[in-house]
Design a protein around this motif. Structure first.
Motif: not given
Length: 114
Positions: A44-49
């Motif tokens: 469970l991680v948050r990603t950014l483009e």
């Protein structure tokens, strides 16, 4: 006494035999295992483009800035300067034999004639 000695020797062997039989019984009557795929454990991680951009960094500091090299320019002839190269500025770059300034020719040509 001999029956007591016999029972002391056979009692451990009997207990060992009962343990082996119990283990064989447990192995023989165990339930069949059902094969199932392992659960999907995605982290469970948050990603950014991200996109490359130009960033101007400002650094506030105290100290003295010194140039890597210093040039001393000495004119071999006198006369008014009529043109200055765009690279002839503080912090500018120029190569060997680049013309940095043009001196008016009239004065030094007259000096050569006399």
């Amino acid at each position: 006494m001999s029956s007591e000695l016999l029972s002391r020797r056979t009692a451990p062997l009997g207990l060992l035999a009962l343990g082996v039989l119990g283990a064989l019984l447990l192995i023989a009557t165990r339930p069949e295992l059902q094969e199932r795929p392992p659960p999907d454990r995605a982290p469970l991680v948050r990603t950014l483009e991200v996109r490359p951009t130009s960033v101007r960094l400002e650094v506030e500091a105290h100290g003295t800035v010194t140039p890597r090299t210093e040039s001393k320019l000495v004119s071999e002839v006198s006369g008014p300067i009529i043109e200055v190269s765009p690279s002839f500025v503080s912090g500018g770059f120029f190569a060997r034999d680049d013309v940095l300034v043009h001196v008016e020719q009239v004065d030094y040509e007259a000096a050569l004639e006399t």
